[in-house]
Design a protein around this motif. Structure first.
Motif, PDB file in Angstrom:
ATOM      1  N   VAL A   1       2.928  -4.492  -3.750  1.00  0.00           N
ATOM      2  CA  VAL A   1       2.500  -3.545  -4.798  1.00  0.00           C
ATOM      3  C   VAL A   1       2.021  -4.318  -6.026  1.00  0.00           C
ATOM      4  O   VAL A   1       0.976  -4.007  -6.606  1.00  0.00           O
ATOM      5  N   ARG A   2       2.777  -5.360  -6.379  1.00  0.00           N
ATOM      6  CA  ARG A   2       2.370  -6.188  -7.529  1.00  0.00           C
ATOM      7  C   ARG A   2       1.044  -6.891  -7.246  1.00  0.00           C
ATOM      8  O   ARG A   2       0.200  -7.009  -8.128  1.00  0.00           O
ATOM      9  N   ASN A   3       0.888  -7.352  -6.002  1.00  0.00           N
ATOM     10  CA  ASN A   3      -0.359  -8.025  -5.625  1.00  0.00           C
ATOM     11  C   ASN A   3      -1.563  -7.098  -5.792  1.00  0.00           C
ATOM     12  O   ASN A   3      -2.670  -7.551  -6.074  1.00  0.00           O
ATOM     13  N   ALA A   4      -1.336  -5.808  -5.609  1.00  0.00           N
ATOM     14  CA  ALA A   4      -2.413  -4.827  -5.773  1.00  0.00           C
ATOM     15  C   ALA A   4      -2.721  -4.609  -7.241  1.00  0.00           C
ATOM     16  O   ALA A   4      -3.742  -4.024  -7.583  1.00  0.00           O
ATOM     17  N   GLY A   5      -1.828  -5.059  -8.115  1.00  0.00           N
ATOM     18  CA  GLY A   5      -2.079  -4.957  -9.548  1.00  0.00           C
ATOM     19  C   GLY A   5      -1.269  -3.883 -10.255  1.00  0.00           C
ATOM     20  O   GLY A   5      -1.576  -3.511 -11.388  1.00  0.00           O
ATOM     21  N   TYR A   6      -0.205  -3.394  -9.585  1.00  0.00           N
ATOM     22  CA  TYR A   6       0.622  -2.330 -10.154  1.00  0.00           C
ATOM     23  C   TYR A   6       2.081  -2.745 -10.165  1.00  0.00           C
ATOM     24  O   TYR A   6       2.451  -3.706  -9.494  1.00  0.00           O
TER      25      TYR A   6
ATOM     26  N   HIS B   1      -8.570   5.418  -6.358  1.00  0.00           N
ATOM     27  CA  HIS B   1      -8.823   4.003  -6.086  1.00  0.00           C
ATOM     28  C   HIS B   1      -7.530   3.206  -6.140  1.00  0.00           C
ATOM     29  O   HIS B   1      -7.322   2.299  -5.334  1.00  0.00           O
ATOM     30  N   CYS B   2      -6.681   3.547  -7.064  1.00  0.00           N
ATOM     31  CA  CYS B   2      -5.377   2.881  -7.160  1.00  0.00           C
ATOM     32  C   CYS B   2      -4.605   3.096  -5.871  1.00  0.00           C
ATOM     33  O   CYS B   2      -3.998   2.168  -5.330  1.00  0.00           O
ATOM     34  N   VAL B   3      -4.619   4.314  -5.374  1.00  0.00           N
ATOM     35  CA  VAL B   3      -3.931   4.649  -4.123  1.00  0.00           C
ATOM     36  C   VAL B   3      -4.473   3.779  -2.993  1.00  0.00           C
ATOM     37  O   VAL B   3      -3.721   3.210  -2.202  1.00  0.00           O
ATOM     38  N   MET B   4      -5.786   3.637  -2.953  1.00  0.00           N
ATOM     39  CA  MET B   4      -6.441   2.842  -1.915  1.00  0.00           C
ATOM     40  C   MET B   4      -6.040   1.366  -2.001  1.00  0.00           C
ATOM     41  O   MET B   4      -5.767   0.723  -0.996  1.00  0.00           O
ATOM     42  N   HIS B   5      -6.025   0.835  -3.238  1.00  0.00           N
ATOM     43  CA  HIS B   5      -5.655  -0.576  -3.418  1.00  0.00           C
ATOM     44  C   HIS B   5      -4.229  -0.840  -2.973  1.00  0.00           C
ATOM     45  O   HIS B   5      -3.948  -1.831  -2.298  1.00  0.00           O
ATOM     46  N   VAL B   6      -3.334   0.039  -3.364  1.00  0.00           N
ATOM     47  CA  VAL B   6      -1.922  -0.140  -3.013  1.00  0.00           C
ATOM     48  C   VAL B   6      -1.757  -0.049  -1.496  1.00  0.00           C
ATOM     49  O   VAL B   6      -1.106  -0.890  -0.874  1.00  0.00           O
ATOM     50  N   ARG B   7      -2.384   0.949  -0.894  1.00  0.00           N
ATOM     51  CA  ARG B   7      -2.276   1.138   0.555  1.00  0.00           C
ATOM     52  C   ARG B   7      -2.777  -0.108   1.301  1.00  0.00           C
ATOM     53  O   ARG B   7      -2.150  -0.591   2.236  1.00  0.00           O
ATOM     54  N   LYS B   8      -3.897  -0.633   0.850  1.00  0.00           N
ATOM     55  CA  LYS B   8      -4.506  -1.801   1.488  1.00  0.00           C
ATOM     56  C   LYS B   8      -3.563  -3.007   1.460  1.00  0.00           C
ATOM     57  O   LYS B   8      -3.411  -3.699   2.466  1.00  0.00           O
TER      58      LYS B   8
ATOM     59  N   GLY C   1       1.444   7.005  -8.252  1.00  0.00           N
ATOM     60  CA  GLY C   1       2.762   6.853  -8.856  1.00  0.00           C
ATOM     61  C   GLY C   1       3.910   6.613  -7.893  1.00  0.00           C
ATOM     62  O   GLY C   1       5.044   6.462  -8.334  1.00  0.00           O
ATOM     63  N   SER C   2       3.629   6.565  -6.582  1.00  0.00           N
ATOM     64  CA  SER C   2       4.721   6.230  -5.662  1.00  0.00           C
ATOM     65  C   SER C   2       4.202   5.800  -4.293  1.00  0.00           C
ATOM     66  O   SER C   2       3.048   6.074  -3.937  1.00  0.00           O
ATOM     67  N   ALA C   3       5.073   5.129  -3.556  1.00  0.00           N
ATOM     68  CA  ALA C   3       4.737   4.732  -2.191  1.00  0.00           C
ATOM     69  C   ALA C   3       5.993   4.782  -1.335  1.00  0.00           C
ATOM     70  O   ALA C   3       7.084   4.478  -1.801  1.00  0.00           O
ATOM     71  N   THR C   4       5.801   5.175  -0.074  1.00  0.00           N
ATOM     72  CA  THR C   4       6.883   5.158   0.909  1.00  0.00           C
ATOM     73  C   THR C   4       6.411   4.347   2.107  1.00  0.00           C
ATOM     74  O   THR C   4       5.324   4.585   2.644  1.00  0.00           O
ATOM     75  N   VAL C   5       7.233   3.372   2.472  1.00  0.00           N
ATOM     76  CA  VAL C   5       6.872   2.455   3.541  1.00  0.00           C
ATOM     77  C   VAL C   5       8.060   2.308   4.490  1.00  0.00           C
ATOM     78  O   VAL C   5       9.196   2.137   4.044  1.00  0.00           O
TER      79      VAL C   5
END
Ligand code: CU
Length: 67
Positions: free
Chosen positions: A58-63, A15-22, A38-42
């Motif tokens: 990323v912060r907006n997603a809560g992380y 779910h965290c992955v989904m929130h960040v991706r969104k 634990g990571s993202a590449t954009v």
């Protein structure tokens, strides 16, 4: 295109992955290459957005991104 990879703290499941991706997908000019726990590449177009805006998403997603 520029590419940004950041570590992210506070993510623990799919779910965290989904929130960040969104949130990342909302950034104009950004293309999400991958999001894991634990990571993202954009990839992003410098004419349309900045690394700071992507980290903010990323912060907006809560992380918390760790540069
Ligand atoms: Cu989660």
């Amino acid at each position: 295109m520029q590419q940004l990879t950041t570590a992210i703290t506070g993510m623990s499941c799919g779910h965290c992955v989904m929130h960040v991706r969104k949130e990342l997908e909302k950034v104009p000019g950004a293309k999400v290459d991958s999001v894991t726990i634990g990571s993202a590449t954009v990839s992003y177009d410098e004419a349309q957005t900045t690394a700071a805006a992507i980290l903010q998403a990323v912060r907006n997603a809560g992380y918390e991104p760790v540069a």
